[in-house]
Design a protein around this motif. Structure first.
Motif, PDB file in Angstrom:
ATOM      1  N   PRO A 129       0.828  -1.211   0.000  1.00  0.00           N
ATOM      2  CA  PRO A 129       0.000   0.000   0.000  1.00  0.00           C
ATOM      3  C   PRO A 129       0.859   1.255   0.000  1.00  0.00           C
ATOM      4  CG  PRO A 129       0.023  -1.019   2.176  1.00  0.00           C
ATOM      5  CD  PRO A 129       0.795  -1.925   1.269  1.00  0.00           C
ATOM      6  N   MET A 130       2.188   1.100   0.197  1.00  0.00           N
ATOM      7  CA  MET A 130       3.048   2.276   0.307  1.00  0.00           C
ATOM      8  C   MET A 130       3.705   2.603  -1.017  1.00  0.00           C
ATOM      9  SD  MET A 130       5.323   1.898   3.646  1.00  0.00           S
ATOM     10  CE  MET A 130       4.846   0.698   4.843  1.00  0.00           C
ATOM     11  N   PRO A 131       3.796   3.891  -1.347  1.00  0.00           N
ATOM     12  CA  PRO A 131       4.584   4.262  -2.527  1.00  0.00           C
ATOM     13  C   PRO A 131       6.054   3.890  -2.299  1.00  0.00           C
ATOM     14  CG  PRO A 131       3.365   6.149  -1.636  1.00  0.00           C
ATOM     15  CD  PRO A 131       3.204   5.028  -0.664  1.00  0.00           C
ATOM     16  N   HIS A 132       6.759   3.650  -3.410  1.00  0.00           N
ATOM     17  CA  HIS A 132       8.151   3.200  -3.355  1.00  0.00           C
ATOM     18  C   HIS A 132       9.022   4.028  -2.416  1.00  0.00           C
ATOM     19  CE1 HIS A 132       8.410  -0.054  -6.045  1.00  0.00           C
ATOM     20  NE2 HIS A 132       9.671   0.163  -6.404  1.00  0.00           N
ATOM     21  N   GLY A 133       9.105   5.325  -2.659  1.00  0.00           N
ATOM     22  CA  GLY A 133      10.006   6.191  -1.894  1.00  0.00           C
ATOM     23  C   GLY A 133       9.658   6.174  -0.423  1.00  0.00           C
ATOM     24  N   TYR A 134       8.381   6.187  -0.143  1.00  0.00           N
ATOM     25  CA  TYR A 134       7.955   6.226   1.252  1.00  0.00           C
ATOM     26  C   TYR A 134       8.331   4.927   1.949  1.00  0.00           C
ATOM     27  CZ  TYR A 134       5.325   6.652   5.497  1.00  0.00           C
ATOM     28  OH  TYR A 134       4.997   6.696   6.812  1.00  0.00           O
ATOM     29  N   ALA A 135       8.158   3.800   1.253  1.00  0.00           N
ATOM     30  CA  ALA A 135       8.476   2.502   1.853  1.00  0.00           C
ATOM     31  C   ALA A 135       9.937   2.466   2.287  1.00  0.00           C
ATOM     32  CB  ALA A 135       8.175   1.379   0.858  1.00  0.00           C
ATOM     33  N   ALA A 136      10.832   2.946   1.398  1.00  0.00           N
ATOM     34  CA  ALA A 136      12.257   2.924   1.734  1.00  0.00           C
ATOM     35  C   ALA A 136      12.542   3.843   2.921  1.00  0.00           C
ATOM     36  CB  ALA A 136      13.087   3.335   0.522  1.00  0.00           C
ATOM     37  N   ARG A 137      11.917   5.016   2.909  1.00  0.00           N
ATOM     38  CA  ARG A 137      12.136   5.969   4.017  1.00  0.00           C
ATOM     39  C   ARG A 137      11.595   5.406   5.330  1.00  0.00           C
ATOM     40  NH1 ARG A 137      10.603  10.061   0.917  1.00  0.00           N
ATOM     41  NH2 ARG A 137       8.597  10.353   1.938  1.00  0.00           N
ATOM     42  N   PHE A 138      10.448   4.771   5.246  1.00  0.00           N
ATOM     43  CA  PHE A 138       9.787   4.222   6.434  1.00  0.00           C
ATOM     44  C   PHE A 138      10.693   3.196   7.125  1.00  0.00           C
ATOM     45  CE2 PHE A 138       6.869   0.901   8.158  1.00  0.00           C
ATOM     46  CZ  PHE A 138       6.286   1.662   9.159  1.00  0.00           C
ATOM     47  N   LEU A 139      11.492   2.483   6.330  1.00  0.00           N
ATOM     48  CA  LEU A 139      12.358   1.466   6.916  1.00  0.00           C
ATOM     49  C   LEU A 139      13.739   2.019   7.261  1.00  0.00           C
ATOM     50  CD1 LEU A 139      11.381  -1.681   4.829  1.00  0.00           C
ATOM     51  CD2 LEU A 139      10.361  -0.785   6.904  1.00  0.00           C
ATOM     52  N   GLY A 140      13.985   3.279   6.969  1.00  0.00           N
ATOM     53  CA  GLY A 140      15.191   3.918   7.474  1.00  0.00           C
ATOM     54  C   GLY A 140      16.268   4.224   6.450  1.00  0.00           C
ATOM     55  N   ASN A 141      15.982   4.013   5.157  1.00  0.00           N
ATOM     56  CA  ASN A 141      16.950   4.393   4.114  1.00  0.00           C
ATOM     57  C   ASN A 141      18.315   3.717   4.221  1.00  0.00           C
ATOM     58  OD1 ASN A 141      15.729   5.957   2.179  1.00  0.00           O
ATOM     59  ND2 ASN A 141      15.784   7.805   3.439  1.00  0.00           N
ATOM     60  N   HIS A 142      18.333   2.468   4.574  1.00  0.00           N
ATOM     61  CA  HIS A 142      19.600   1.724   4.620  1.00  0.00           C
ATOM     62  C   HIS A 142      19.677   0.701   3.483  1.00  0.00           C
ATOM     63  CE1 HIS A 142      20.221   3.480   8.564  1.00  0.00           C
ATOM     64  NE2 HIS A 142      19.008   3.099   8.876  1.00  0.00           N
ATOM     65  N   ILE A 143      18.670   0.735   2.627  1.00  0.00           N
ATOM     66  CA  ILE A 143      18.519  -0.342   1.647  1.00  0.00           C
ATOM     67  C   ILE A 143      19.751  -0.495   0.757  1.00  0.00           C
ATOM     68  CG2 ILE A 143      17.086  -1.207  -0.245  1.00  0.00           C
ATOM     69  CD1 ILE A 143      15.717  -1.159   2.504  1.00  0.00           C
ATOM     70  N   GLU A 144      20.306   0.622   0.274  1.00  0.00           N
ATOM     71  CA  GLU A 144      21.430   0.491  -0.664  1.00  0.00           C
ATOM     72  C   GLU A 144      22.658  -0.115   0.022  1.00  0.00           C
ATOM     73  OE1 GLU A 144      20.976   0.429  -3.731  1.00  0.00           O
ATOM     74  OE2 GLU A 144      18.928   1.180  -3.497  1.00  0.00           O
ATOM     75  N   ARG A 145      22.908   0.275   1.255  1.00  0.00           N
ATOM     76  CA  ARG A 145      24.051  -0.322   1.982  1.00  0.00           C
ATOM     77  C   ARG A 145      23.819  -1.802   2.252  1.00  0.00           C
ATOM     78  NH1 ARG A 145      25.439   2.078   7.316  1.00  0.00           N
ATOM     79  NH2 ARG A 145      27.469   1.099   7.024  1.00  0.00           N
ATOM     80  N   LEU A 146      22.585  -2.134   2.577  1.00  0.00           N
ATOM     81  CA  LEU A 146      22.284  -3.543   2.864  1.00  0.00           C
ATOM     82  C   LEU A 146      22.359  -4.375   1.584  1.00  0.00           C
ATOM     83  CD1 LEU A 146      19.335  -2.929   5.367  1.00  0.00           C
ATOM     84  CD2 LEU A 146      21.607  -3.836   5.928  1.00  0.00           C
ATOM     85  N   ARG A 147      21.921  -3.772   0.470  1.00  0.00           N
ATOM     86  CA  ARG A 147      22.037  -4.477  -0.811  1.00  0.00           C
ATOM     87  C   ARG A 147      23.499  -4.747  -1.150  1.00  0.00           C
ATOM     88  NH1 ARG A 147      17.455  -1.275  -3.818  1.00  0.00           N
ATOM     89  NH2 ARG A 147      15.813  -2.728  -3.264  1.00  0.00           N
ATOM     90  N   ALA A 148      24.347  -3.739  -0.878  1.00  0.00           N
ATOM     91  CA  ALA A 148      25.775  -3.902  -1.168  1.00  0.00           C
ATOM     92  C   ALA A 148      26.347  -5.022  -0.293  1.00  0.00           C
ATOM     93  CB  ALA A 148      26.515  -2.597  -0.929  1.00  0.00           C
ATOM     94  N   LEU A 149      25.911  -5.080   0.964  1.00  0.00           N
ATOM     95  CA  LEU A 149      26.381  -6.150   1.861  1.00  0.00           C
ATOM     96  C   LEU A 149      25.970  -7.512   1.301  1.00  0.00           C
ATOM     97  CD1 LEU A 149      27.574  -7.054   4.640  1.00  0.00           C
ATOM     98  CD2 LEU A 149      25.273  -6.818   5.586  1.00  0.00           C
ATOM     99  N   TYR A 150      24.743  -7.605   0.835  1.00  0.00           N
ATOM    100  CA  TYR A 150      24.257  -8.867   0.277  1.00  0.00           C
ATOM    101  C   TYR A 150      25.043  -9.249  -0.985  1.00  0.00           C
ATOM    102  CZ  TYR A 150      21.177 -12.257  -1.945  1.00  0.00           C
ATOM    103  OH  TYR A 150      20.683 -13.380  -2.554  1.00  0.00           O
TER     104      TYR A 150
END
Ligand SMILES: [Zn+2]
Length: 254
Positions: free
Chosen positions: A210-231
């Motif tokens: 139900p959340m727009p893309h940008g909001y979803a990432a912000r809601f979870l704290g904007n760490h997605i790119e660093r976590l993706r790099a770790l993965y």
């Protein structure tokens, strides 16, 4: 092959760690017995909206017992954050020390009024033995700041600050006996939404939110790119999963 549509069912991923000399450690505590037996309005609405399976056998305490342990053997509980779906098990282990980041413990007082419902204060009304962890003494863990929790353990368990979802939200990194790391990312990532799925494997996300893309990432704290790099760079050494990730839960539980 996985069916295209699976039953929607909330997962709150908890880890139970057996140590040689320090009893059992629980990472996150999900819903507790009282949440099933006498849920308040916020819990009831949340459980309905999030498809929480209303089965007390799913609580951490019942699962600990089912494994043949005594709940009093759980001496330490480490929480990613204090949202109601992570802290519900605290009253079921009233003698356990509860580890959380100081930023989370102190920040809960200042959450805006409209978010207060997400913190169920009755979960810590019994006055747990809090152990608050500061960001002062960090070491490096794959490029992330890491706070050693229970430093007597070798290697220690780390709280990894991933603030944003809540004031002091953290992931928890644990090294298994086979030397692989388990990284519980808490609510800093989610496979429920492509923008917040660190694994990015086709077919392993619902793509529905139900959340727009940008909001979803912000809601979870904007760490997605660093976590993706770790993965991407260390996925062969580190198993990453988030609290409510049904896919990883099934893989790891199996
Ligand atoms: Zn949360």
């Amino acid at each position: 092959m996985q069916p295209p549509i699976r039953r929607l069912e909330a997962v709150a991923h908890c880890l139970l760690i057996e140590t040689d000399h320090d009893g059992l450690i629980l990472v996150d505590s999900g819903y507790g017995l009282a949440d099933y037996n006498t849920p308040g309005l916020a819990l009831r609405l949340f459980a309905t909206a999030c498809f929480v399976p209303c089965d007390p056998a799913e609580t951490a305490i019942r699962q600990v017992e089912a494994l043949g342990f005594d709940p009093s053997d759980v001496r330490d509980i480490i929480l990613t954050h204090l949202h109601l779906d992570h802290s519900g098990g605290l009253p079921d282990f009233p003698h356990a020390r509860v580890h959380v980041s100081r930023a989370e413990y102190e920040g809960v007082r200042d959450v805006p009024l409209w978010m207060r419902w997400a913190f169920a204060r009755q979960h810590w009304d019994h006055g747990p033995d809090w152990v608050l962890h500061d960001k002062d003494d960090t070491v490096d863990w794959f490029g992330f700041d890491a706070i050693p929790v229970l430093p007597q353990l070798s290697p220690p368990i780390f709280l990894i600050p991933l603030h944003g979802h809540t004031p002091g939200h953290c992931g928890v990194a644990v090294r298994r006996e086979d030397m692989r790391w388990l990284f519980h990312m808490g609510d800093a990532a989610s496979r429920l939404h492509r923008a917040t799925d660190v694994h990015q494997l086709p077919g392993q996300h619902y793509g529905l939110s139900p959340m727009p893309h940008g909001y979803a990432a912000r809601f979870l704290g904007n760490h997605i790119e660093r976590l993706r790099a770790l993965y991407r760079e260390h996925g062969h050494e580190v198993t990453l999963f988030s609290s409510h990730d049904q896919t990883s839960f099934r893989e790891l539980a199996a």
